[in-house]
Design a protein around this motif. Structure first.
Motif, PDB file in Angstrom:
ATOM      1  N   HIS B  57       0.066  20.264 -69.572  1.00 36.68           N
ATOM      2  CA  HIS B  57      -1.315  20.670 -69.566  1.00 36.68           C
ATOM      3  C   HIS B  57      -1.861  20.876 -68.162  1.00 36.68           C
ATOM      4  CE1 HIS B  57      -2.067  16.311 -69.068  1.00 36.68           C
ATOM      5  NE2 HIS B  57      -3.063  16.745 -68.323  1.00 36.68           N
ATOM      6  N   VAL B  58      -2.836  21.772 -68.087  1.00 39.18           N
ATOM      7  CA  VAL B  58      -3.623  21.911 -66.859  1.00 39.18           C
ATOM      8  C   VAL B  58      -5.078  21.921 -67.310  1.00 39.18           C
ATOM      9  CG1 VAL B  58      -1.864  23.230 -65.655  1.00 39.18           C
ATOM     10  CG2 VAL B  58      -3.654  24.429 -66.873  1.00 39.18           C
ATOM     11  N   LYS B  59      -5.955  21.566 -66.393  1.00 34.88           N
ATOM     12  CA  LYS B  59      -7.368  21.523 -66.747  1.00 34.88           C
ATOM     13  C   LYS B  59      -8.131  22.440 -65.816  1.00 34.88           C
ATOM     14  CE  LYS B  59     -10.450  18.138 -68.333  1.00 34.88           C
ATOM     15  NZ  LYS B  59     -11.108  16.844 -68.116  1.00 34.88           N
ATOM     16  N   ARG B  60      -9.010  23.232 -66.373  1.00 35.57           N
ATOM     17  CA  ARG B  60      -9.876  24.067 -65.556  1.00 35.57           C
ATOM     18  C   ARG B  60     -11.307  23.731 -65.961  1.00 35.57           C
ATOM     19  NH1 ARG B  60      -6.179  24.417 -62.909  1.00 35.57           N
ATOM     20  NH2 ARG B  60      -4.992  26.180 -62.155  1.00 35.57           N
ATOM     21  N   TYR B  83      -0.959  28.621 -64.994  1.00 33.41           N
ATOM     22  CA  TYR B  83      -1.842  29.056 -63.900  1.00 33.41           C
ATOM     23  C   TYR B  83      -2.104  30.553 -64.008  1.00 33.41           C
ATOM     24  CZ  TYR B  83      -0.264  24.673 -61.722  1.00 33.41           C
ATOM     25  OH  TYR B  83       0.042  23.371 -61.460  1.00 33.41           O
TER      26      TYR B  83
END
Lengths: 966, 438
Positions: B57-60, B83
């Motif tokens: 996961h990535v968080k923006r 990304y």
């Protein structure tokens, strides 16, 4: 407010269409309404309805009931609508297989469309419809698309083959799609090549033995050409595929490396990591003296460092991989320590990984910097991070000897902070430092002991207990400290219990006089009150060991421990090799082989690094494992097995070696081994002695006839027997050994202090000495000599002090004695005059030995002989003594005495009074006969001794008293 | 490969869910929500394994993007893809927010269909994607055959990042050298670590399919030219500081990497509009624009005295801007008195820091702040961790010393030459993580 909101929404509806409204509908009868809208004539309304359906689908509502209505919208020339319908189809086709057939026609038709985007869309979608009936219809359109004139359609079709294979592998093979796919590797368009490579690699994974990818120098060349031209993702597919190839020789390996290295400058970290994987693997084949080998090593460092300026998630992946690379080839990053320094704002997962790598890279050259950093980290906020930093300081001490002193003082500073978890962590690592550098830093023990009360974690408690047990002789109140732990014995974790048991046994062996009660207490706690089989087993083993042969017990329990290795946490070499082949992938992030987390056949195949071969031998990817498995890494450092050596574990090597992140060894095999060891070990350990051995404690003597048989029987029986035996008599004891006393104070001997005692172990008389150098200079050249004495005692060998004795150092020696020296009657009889020489001077002292050590093992007289002898000795030679305050019953007393070779020959009970008849034989052949009268309830024993040489009676009586009261 | 991709809002509600592989079930969506988004503890890893299923996961801002798989995927690729997905979405509809995602969910599904096929990332260059996926719906049905094949050849082609037939009346190039200088300094002023990570960002408005060549004062190139003889004389005299050692650099996919590897020359056909040409990193001879000298004194248990001096270390003719010094204060701070020579300083209780701002400062100057911090007595045994003093600023030069030597444009088919292109070059040095321990 309510209406205002509604108004807003309505206005929004009217003026500007926003799609977020689809997420808000939660009305009743919604499905019904949608149905109506889907069947509307108006295109716009239809599209809106499909959007609503997709939104509902997204949030997890079941809209499968609308299947026929949605599929009806498929026949449209509006591409957006078509895509939405396809999305719906992919989701629900499986649940409505019969209806899904309705879609087939459209797919077939779309595959013939003039617009390549539509052809590709159709072929992309139909592969996602996992309905058996349909797949057959799709073969023809797919075949056409694989040969389409437009590369966009071909690249989509290539992936579709992989999709179809996932649904029906047989069908794909029968239809010959695999061959067509292979042809696409030679396609003129790089993206088609990349997708074909991806599809083939995936299919090949589920057929480990097929030669699907058929990599050969020609096809490799094609891949390398496409590598320069395709998208970043395509480059990853190709590099990952290349990594499965094994070059024929070092030349081919070098030429591939040369063509892959430019990828190290790619902006995409995944391209870089995949290139690193190929290079790390192919490097194995290059001769180390090759110039190119060195060049390549140098080229690898900068891109790896650059990965650390990527986003944190990628940094994490990179760091996990660097961790592997550093273990495999430490030379690559050895000068790059600084880039792994932790930044204050790094996410915690990045911090922890960096710390790991810092320890791996720590060396004499950079240790000062590293320590300064670690000290800084130890004051941060995150508990896990702080703990790891403290632990890291200990690891540095173990790894870089020159820094050990500084590390220890840093740890002591940290202990002074009194922050609970810091203190505990520090104690755990100091224990390891003690083991690595014995007799060097024990001066800090006092500081450690101050923090005893604050320890609440098992690992820290166990570490502290180990320290107390190990250095019991230097801690004055060791018994009190250990006793304090004993109070809550049953509430402790197993780790602590085991440690406490071992520590108390150690303490007992070192200070037997004061701690007998303690050891009995812990042994009974461990063997009788505990449900834990490990604890019970260890308790019994110690018990037996102590009762059978205290000398052996000492040798075993106080054995010299192997040094702990410098590198800890190393991944086991074969796993490391496999993980190097998986650089960049999840396996490298988890540090586990794919088989550990992937289900089914995929990825189960173990990858291996290629061997450094010359040429000629050609091994293709799938069977690299068998062909090249033998490439052992150079000089694999030895690691203390985490749970391998069970015997070692039992015998007090159990301080868990610094934790390993590596996978635990296979469990089942291990335990089996353990059982064997236990069984066999017991047999050899105890069996020999048990068969009627006179040294055997009388407590066990209860069933001497049964024992040998049962012990030779299979393990289970032997163990059962062990349990039975434990229940009975109290404490079976070995020969009585008086406590050590100071014989020669340092003041009288220019700084040399000698204390000691005598013991009889396995028939050998031993003089046990502790030499302490309290002077400022080193002492060497020790020798010992006795004056003539009553029983002809003389050293049986030279005094074994091999290393020079430094200032403040202490050494324990035991000197075996013989009884064949010159005789001269001394007064008192058991007086011994000793001369000790060292490089400084000769010193004299005298000491008294307990006569019991002269009692030999074959001193048991035949009953008849006893009676005759008793009568034969004149009554004048009989002397009577009183032993006061002895609370043993006659059986216990008898068993105790037997430990010191005083044998009970017969027992008679007259009017509640037990009469024990005993015999003793001295080393010079003098027999002593004794009658011991024990009255139940009366703590005073009466003893009569008869001997032809009445002079010894006094000494013998002293022995009785000493043995019975200790 | 990637088995599915989910987008959640901060509450854990699903906004987008696209499953690519049969092994990923609907329960995966919930598993991630329960185990990661709603987890009580702070997230300890960007990769989570739940029941043999791996989640990346990535968080923006407060949006979670999660990719899920059951296979041994290329983890670096998954993150790069996530990304990229964020970039693509941002270039279509701006900020990644719940509102924007809901408003564009059809578009997002179309994008996901296009750029991820069976979990394999496909061409994700926005330049190419925007030719056929638009917010107004999909182009396609009204296109001519030529247009269609142009789209497909661009998406699959070698130069996937640029379409043919671009025309500008005025050919212009903007080149920004953006550097962020990172420093970790000990309280005694010893540099513990320092590096510059730089980017060369371009905006190109050029007609046709121009071939560009970019040159900078790279030590390796200059030294090589030096051996060659004549050419370097001119080069050396023009550039003040001779050359810089670049530790490592990475390039946009438009740059021919093999050519860089063999000749160390940077040549490329540029994408149209904005793009990042290269990134680089240097560690040697860095100009540290500011030096921070901290002095923290504990006066008894309830008072701290802090004095911080900053010194600017560059040509007096240049001006640094947006200077901000952040001095952390203990959690039990009850009051702060600040005196500063220049700019404004404020104690921000919510951030546990004194923030000192100076608008402009010339080179070779120095300024000072002193503060008295009152502390509430606590019985908290744990010592205050003393976080480092951090600094932000912007300077009009490249702290690494990098200089652009040339940027040549060749377009053989169209009749404009290198001289006709208007070129703008700008250097900006910013603080990265610029910290001094105290």
């Amino acid at each position: 407010m309510e209406w205002a909101n509604q108004l807003c929404e309505n206005r929004q509806f009217g003026s500007k269409m926003t799609d977020s409204k689809y997420f808000t509908t939660t009305k009743k009868g919604e499905i019904f309404e949608l149905k109506a809208e889907l069947n509307s004539d108006k295109k716009e309304k239809k599209k809106e309805a499909v959007k609503k359906v997709i939104a509902s689908m997204t949030v997890g509502k079941d809209v499968s009931a609308l299947f026929p209505d949605v599929v009806n919208c498929m026949q449209t020339d509006n591409l957006e609508l078509k895509k939405l319908v396809y999305l719906y189809l992919m989701n629900y086709a499986k649940s409505q297989p019969d209806m899904a057939i309705m879609a087939v026609n459209t797919f077939v038709k779309d595959c013939e469309d003039a617009n390549p985007l539509i052809r590709a869309l159709a072929v992309r979608t139909m592969g996602c419809i996992r309905v058996d009936k349909i797949t057959e219809y799709l073969c023809e359109p797919l075949r056409k698309c694989l040969k389409d004139e437009d590369p966009y359609v071909r690249k989509t079709a290539a992936v579709c083959v992989a999709k179809l294979h996932d649904i029906n592998a047989q069908l794909v093979e029968d239809q010959g799609f695999l061959d067509t796919l292979k042809d696409l590797i030679s396609d003129s368009n790089p993206m088609v090549v990349a997708n074909a490579v991806a599809a083939l690699s995936e299919i090949a994974e589920s057929h480990p033995n097929s030669n699907l990818l058929d990599l050969n120098p020609q096809s490799i060349n094609k891949l390398l050409t496409a590598l320069n031209e395709c998208t970043e993702w395509g480059q990853i597919f190709i590099l990952d595929c290349l990594a499965n190839y094994t070059p024929r020789d070092d030349r081919e390996s070098q030429s591939i490396c040369e063509r892959v290295t430019p990828r190290l400058s790619h902006a995409n970290s995944a391209v870089v990591l995949s290139a690193v994987k190929v290079l790390m693997k192919f490097m194995e084949m290059l001769p180390k003296d090759l110039d190119y080998y060195g060049t390549l090593l140098k080229k690898l460092a900068p891109p790896l460092v650059t990965l650390l300026s990527a986003e944190p998630e990628l940094q994490y992946v990179a760091l996990r991989n660097i961790n592997l690379i550093v273990q495999k080839r430490p030379e690559i990053l050895k000068h790059e320590m600084k880039v792994f320094f932790v930044k204050y704002n790094d996410p915690i997962y990045v911090k922890l990984e960096k710390l790991d790598i810092m320890i791996r890279l720590a060396s004499q050259a950079n240790i000062a910097q590293v320590l300064a950093e670690l000290k800084e980290y130890a004051t941060e906020v995150d508990v896990d991070f702080v703990r790891k930093a403290v632990r890291a300081i200990g690891r540095c001490a173990i790894k870089v000897e020159q820094s050990a002193e500084r590390c220890v003082s840093t740890l002591l500073d940290l202990i002074q902070t009194k922050v609970n978890y810091v203190v505990q962590e520090a104690i755990v690592v100091i224990k390891d430092i003690f083991r690595k550098y014995p007799n060097k830093y024990e001066s800090v023990i006092a500081t450690l002991c101050e923090n005893l009360d604050s320890l609440d974690e098992p690992e820290a408690r166990a570490a502290m207990i180990w320290i107390v047990g190990e250095y019991a002789e230097r801690i004055d109140n060791a018994d009190e400290l250990l006793e304090s732990f004993l109070e809550g014995f049953h509430d402790e974790s197993t780790q602590v219990q085991l440690q406490l048991l071992t520590a108390i046994v150690k303490l007992f062996l070192k200070k037997p006089t004061e701690t007998q009660e303690l050891v009995q207490q812990v042994l009974s706690l461990a063997t009788q009150d505990s449900d834990n089989p490990d604890l019970r087993d260890r308790g019994y083993i110690y018990w037996r060991l102590l009762s059978t042969d205290p000398v052996a017990a000492k040798e075993v329990v106080l054995a010299e421990k192997p040094l702990i290795s410098e590198e800890t946490d190393l991944i086991e070499p074969t796993l490391l090799e496999e993980l190097i082949c998986h650089i960049g992938t999840l396996a490298s992030v988890y540090h586990k082989p794919p088989s550990a987390f992937v289900e089914g056949s995929r990825g189960v195949m173990h990858k291996r690094l290629p061997a450094r071969t010359g040429s000629g031998e050609s091994t293709e990817s799938p069977d690299v494992g068998t062909a090249a498995g033998g490439s052992a890494p150079e000089a694999a450092p030895s690691i203390i097995p985490s749970q391998g050596d069970l015997l070692g574990d039992l015998l007090n090597l159990d301080m868990a070696p610094p934790t390993t992140t590596g996978p635990p060894p296979p469990n089942t095999g291990m335990q089996m081994g353990g059982m064997d060891l236990l069984g066999g070990g017991l047999d050899s350990l105890l069996g020999g002695d048990i068969g009627g051995s006179p040294a055997m404690g009388a407590g066990f003597g209860a069933a001497p006839a049964v024992m040998p048989a049962s012990l030779n029987a299979p393990v289970g029986g032997g163990l059962g027997d062990l349990f039975d035996l434990g229940g009975g008599v109290g404490m079976p004891m070995g020969a009585y050994i008086p406590p050590k006393t100071v014989w020669l104070p340092a003041m009288k001997a220019k700084g040399l202090e000698i204390s000691g005692t005598f013991a009889r172990r396995a028939g050998v008389i031993q003089m046990e000495l502790i030499l302490t150098n309290k002077a400022m200079s080193v002492m060497t050249d020790f020798a010992i000599q006795f004056n003539r004495n009553s029983f002809g005692l003389a050293p049986a060998g030279p005094l074994q002090v091999l290393t020079p004795l430094g200032p403040n150092q202490t050494i324990e020696v035991s000197l075996p004695l013989s009884t064949v020296g010159p005789v001269m009657k001394m007064d008192p009889l058991n007086n011994l005059q000793v001369a000790v020489k060292n490089n400084i001077d000769v010193f004299y002292f005298s000491c008294q030995y307990p006569i019991s050590m002269l009692f030999v093992e074959d001193g048991k007289m035949e009953r008849q002989v006893f009676l005759a002898t008793w009568k034969d000795i004149p009554n004048d030679n009989e002397s009577q003594f009183q032993i006061k305050d002895c609370h043993l019953n006659s059986d216990a007393a008898s068993s105790k005495l037997q430990g010191s070779n005083i044998f009970t020959i017969a027992k008679r009970t007259v009017e509640g009074q037990d009469m024990l008849y005993m015999s003793i034989k001295l080393s010079n052949g003098i027999w002593v006969l004794a009658e011991l009268r024990v009255q139940a309830g009366n703590p005073n024993y009466t003893i009569s001794l008869k001997c032809r040489a009445p002079e010894v009676s006094q000494c013998v009586f002293q022995c009785y008293e000493a043995v019975l009261k200790n | 490969m990637i088995g599915g991709l989910f987008i959640y809002n901060h509450k854990g509600e699903v906004l987008i869910s696209r499953v690519y592989r049969d092994d990923i079930g609907r329960n995966a969506v919930d598993a991630f929500r329960v185990n990661v988004i709603h987890a009580r503890q702070q997230v300890r890893s960007p990769v989570t394994n739940i029941a043999r299923t791996s989640f990346f996961h990535v968080k923006r801002s407060n949006i979670w993007l999660a990719a899920v798989t059951k296979q041994n995927v290329n983890a670096a690729m998954v993150f790069e893809f996530l990304y990229k997905m964020c970039d693509v979405m941002a270039s279509y509809f701006g900020k990644i927010s719940e509102e924007n995602i809901k408003n564009n969910f059809v578009l997002i599904y179309e994008l996901l269909d296009e750029i991820l096929d069976f979990g394999y990332p496909q061409n994700s260059e926005t330049g190419a994607l925007k030719t056929f996926i638009t917010q107004q719906g999909i182009k396609g049905q009204f296109q001519t055959k030529e247009e269609q094949s142009q789209i497909t050849s661009q998406v699959t082609g070698q130069i996937g990042w640029r379409r043919e037939g671009i025309k500008y009346r005025r050919n212009e190039l903007f080149l920004d050298v953006l550097e962020s200088v990172n420093l970790l300094m000990s309280p005694q002023g010893q540099v513990l670590s320092a590096h510059v990570s730089g980017r060369v960002v371009m905006k190109s408005y050029l007609s046709g399919m121009p071939e560009c060549k970019f040159g900078m004062n790279d030590k390796i190139v200059i030294d090589k030219a030096g051996k060659g003889g004549v050419t370097n004389e001119a080069g050396k005299s023009t550039s003040g500081k001779q050359s810089i050692a670049i530790d490592d650099c990475t390039f946009n996919q438009c740059v021919r990497l093999s050519k860089f590897d063999s000749e160390r020359s940077i040549s490329f056909i540029p994408p149209d509009g904005d793009y990042e040409l290269m990134r680089y990193r240097t560690t040697k001879d860095i100009i540290l624009p500011f030096r921070v000298i901290p002095l923290v004194r504990e006066v008894g248990r309830t008072k701290l005295e802090v004095k911080v001096v900053i010194k600017s270390n560059f040509k007096p003719s240049l001006l640094a801007q947006k200077i901000e010094v952040r001095i952390p204060t203990p959690l039990n701070t009850s009051g702060v008195q600040v005196i500063c020579m220049k700019g404004k300083a404020k104690y921000k209780a919510s951030e546990n820091a004194i923030v000192w701002k100076i608008k402009r400062m010339a080179g070779m100057k120095e300024s000072q702040i002193s503060a008295e911090i009152e502390l509430l007595p606590t019985n908290d045994k744990k010592k205050w961790a003393r976080p480092p003093i951090s600094m932000n600023f912007e300077v009009p030069f490249a702290p690494s010393g990098l200089k652009v030597r040339y940027l040549k444009v060749f377009e053989s088919k169209l009749n404009y030459s290198d001289h006709d292109v208007v070129k703008w070059v700008r250097y900006i040095g910013r603080s990265g993580i610029y910290e001094t321990r105290c």
